[in-house]
Design an enzyme around this catalytic site. Structure first.
Site, PDB file in Angstrom:
ATOM      1  N   ASP A   1      34.141  44.568  38.888  1.00 26.31           N
ATOM      2  CA  ASP A   1      34.971  44.479  40.090  1.00 26.31           C
ATOM      3  C   ASP A   1      35.241  45.852  40.694  1.00 26.31           C
ATOM      4  O   ASP A   1      35.547  45.948  41.883  1.00 26.31           O
ATOM      5  CB  ASP A   1      36.290  43.793  39.758  1.00 26.31           C
ATOM      6  CG  ASP A   1      36.100  42.322  39.490  1.00 26.31           C
ATOM      7  OD1 ASP A   1      36.317  41.512  40.407  1.00 26.31           O
ATOM      8  OD2 ASP A   1      35.708  41.970  38.364  1.00 26.31           O
TER       9      ASP A   1
ATOM     10  N   LYS B   1      36.170  41.637  34.130  1.00 26.50           N
ATOM     11  CA  LYS B   1      37.038  40.602  33.588  1.00 26.50           C
ATOM     12  C   LYS B   1      37.488  40.950  32.170  1.00 26.50           C
ATOM     13  O   LYS B   1      36.720  41.463  31.365  1.00 26.50           O
ATOM     14  CB  LYS B   1      36.305  39.266  33.589  1.00 26.50           C
ATOM     15  CG  LYS B   1      37.128  38.095  33.073  1.00 26.50           C
ATOM     16  CD  LYS B   1      38.429  37.907  33.819  1.00 26.50           C
ATOM     17  CE  LYS B   1      38.228  37.629  35.284  1.00 26.50           C
ATOM     18  NZ  LYS B   1      39.498  37.520  36.038  1.00 26.50           N
TER      19      LYS B   1
ATOM     20  N   GLN C   1      35.823  31.077  33.746  1.00 25.71           N
ATOM     21  CA  GLN C   1      34.796  31.206  34.788  1.00 25.71           C
ATOM     22  C   GLN C   1      33.382  31.133  34.226  1.00 25.71           C
ATOM     23  O   GLN C   1      32.458  30.729  34.915  1.00 25.71           O
ATOM     24  CB  GLN C   1      34.977  32.516  35.559  1.00 25.71           C
ATOM     25  CG  GLN C   1      36.231  32.570  36.403  1.00 25.71           C
ATOM     26  CD  GLN C   1      37.303  33.410  35.748  1.00 25.71           C
ATOM     27  OE1 GLN C   1      37.517  33.324  34.542  1.00 25.71           O
ATOM     28  NE2 GLN C   1      37.985  34.236  36.519  1.00 25.71           N
TER      29      GLN C   1
END
Length: 385
Positions: free
Chosen positions: A244, A255, A203
Site C-alpha cells: 500500500d 496488510k 481478503q
C-alpha cells in the site's frame, strides 16, 4: 478480467448518468453486488468502509471522486475542500493522494465548471488505464522469475505464496502480486498458489481465492500462520505480495501479517518479492517503520467474522429466520450472509491494518519498469525521474 463470464473491472463510469459504479468487495465471494457512487461523500464512504480496497484501486477511486466532486461543486474553493476530504479517507495507501492530486491539478487549469467536469472525467479514465497498463507490465517482468524456478524444478509445479489480495480487484486489471501468476498461467507454466486467509477481513480467502478460481489457477487457502510451516518443509518456492506504500529506500507497508511472512521467508532462504507500480512508492519517506502511518480500524472487524450461512433458511442456530433475511439464491440453494461474534463479548480487540517490512527482508521489487533490489540505489536507478 472475467467475473461470471463477463469482462469487468472493479470500477467504471456509468455512461448514462453522472455516476460511478463499483463492485462491493465486502460481499464477495458470496454475493456479487454493484454499487453506485454519485457524490464525493459516496466515494469517501466506499473507501473508508472498504467497498473498494487495494492501493492502485483506491488511487483510481479517488480520481473518480474528483470527477464527482467537480460535478457537485459550485466554486473552486469547494472543489479543493472536497478533494482534501477525499485524500483523508484512508491514511496508509499513498496512491489515494496521488490520484486525487493528479486529477485536481488538471481540473484547476480550466476556467468554467463544464470544462472542469469534462477534464476530471477524462483524467480519471486516463489514470485507470495507466494503472491497468502498469499491472500488465508487472506481469511481464514478474513471469520471468517464475519461469526460472520452473526450469530449476524441471517443470514441476511452482508453489507461490501470497498474502491479502493484490489482484485485479485491488487494482484495475491483472493485479500486482497476481499479475505474474496470471502471466505464468497463460504461458502454460504449472503453478500452485498458497492463499493466506488474511484476517481479520479475509481478503485472501474471499477475494484472491475467488479471482484465482475463476481464472483456473490451482490454489489452496491456508490459515495466516501456516506459511512458516510450509516454508520449513520446502512447500513454498517464492512469496509475492503487494503493498500500500513503499519508501524510496525499500521499506514496505502492506496488510498486517506481511512482516511475519518476510521473516519466515528469510529464515528459509525463500525469495520474497513485492510487486508494485511506481505510483505506490512514496518519494518523500525514508524510514518506513518510523514514518508510514499505520491505520487502526474498527475492533469489531476482529471480533466478528462474516460468511455465508448454508443452513436451512427457515431455521439456523435454533432461531426462526424470515424470508426477508435471505439475501440471495445461488445454485438453487438459499444462503444468508451473517456476521458472528468470535471472542467473549466483553473482550477488547485491536485492529492494526498494516505492518512495515524492512527493506533488508525484501528480495526485490517487481515494477512496470522491471525488477530491482530493495535498495535506494536500485530503486532510483529504475526510476531516475
Amino acid at each position: 478480467m472475467k467475473a461470471d463470464e463477463k469482462n469487468i473491472r472493479p470500477i467504471w463510469f456509468d455512461n448514462d448518468s453522472e455516476t460511478v459504479k463499483i463492485i462491493d468487495q465486502r460481499l464477495l465471494p458470496h454475493e456479487f453486488v454493484i454499487t453506485d457512487l454519485s457524490t464525493a461523500d459516496d466515494v469517501i464512504m466506499a473507501i473508508k468502509e472498504m467497498y473498494v480496497r487495494g492501493a492502485p484501486l483506491i488511487g483510481v477511486t479517488g480520481a473518480y471522486g474528483v470527477y464527482l466532486a467537480a460535478v457537485h461543486s459550485k466554486t473552486e474553493d469547494e472543489l479543493i475542500r472536497e478533494c482534501e476530504r477525499l485524500k483523508a479517507a484512508r491514511p496508509t495507501a499513498v496512491n489515494l493522494v496521488w490520484g486525487v492530486d493528479k486529477v485536481l491539478s488538471e481540473v484547476l487549469k480550466k476556467e468554467n465548471v463544464s470544462e472542469r467536469i469534462d477534464t476530471a472525467r477524462k483524467e480519471a479514465a486516463v489514470i485507470a488505464e495507466f494503472e491497468a497498463e502498469n499491472c500488465r507490465k508487472i506481469g511481464e517482468y514478474g513471469v520471468s522469475l517464475i519461469e526460472a524456478i520452473s526450469r530449476k524444478k524441471h517443470g514441476k509445479p511452482v508453489n507461490l505464496l501470497t498474502h491479502c489480495n493484490a489482484g485485479w480487484l485491488a487494482c484495475i486489471e491483472y493485479g500486482t502480486a497476481t499479475a505474474p501468476m496470471y502471466a505464468a498461467y497463460e504461458k502454460g507454466i504449472d503453478i500452485h498458489v498458497w492463499v493466506d486467509e488474511t484476517r481479520p477481513l479475509n481478503q485472501g480467502a474471499r477475494l484472491t481465492a475467488w479471482e484465482l478460481g475463476r481464472h483456473g489457477i490451482q490454489h489452496t487457502v491456508i490459515t495466516d500462520n501456516a506459511g512458516g510451516h510450509l516454508m520449513q518443509h520446502g512447500m513454498v518456492d517464492m512469496v509475492i505480495v503487494g503493498t500500500d506504500r513503499t519508501t524510496y529506500t525499500g521499506d514496505v507497508a502492506n496488510k498486517i501479517g506481511t512482516y511475519l511472512k518476510a521473516l519466515a521467508a528469510k529464515d528459509n532462504n525463500i525469495p520474497f518479492y513485492v510487486a508494485l507500480p511506481s505510483t505506490t512508492f512514496d518519494w518523500t519517506l525514508r524510514d518506513g517503520l518510523a514514518e508510514i502511518p499505520i491505520e487502526e480500524r474498527d475492533p469489531d472487524e476482529v471480533r466478528y467474522i462474516q460468511g455465508a450461512d448454508h443452513t436451512s433458511p427457515l431455521k439456523a442456530c435454533g432461531q426462526e429466520i424470515s424470508p426477508d433475511e435471505i439475501k440471495y439464491v445461488q445454485n438453487s440453494e438459499q444462503h444468508t450472509i451473517r456476521s458472528v461474534l468470535v471472542p467473549p463479548e466483553n473482550s477488547p480487540a485491536a485492529n492494526y491494518a498494516f505492518d512495515v517490512t524492512p527493506a533488508r527482508l525484501v528480495t526485490g521489487f517487481i515494477t512496470e519498469r522491471g525488477s530491482c533490489k530493495a535498495t535506494e540505489e536500485e530503486i532510483k536507478r529504475l526510476f531516475p525521474d
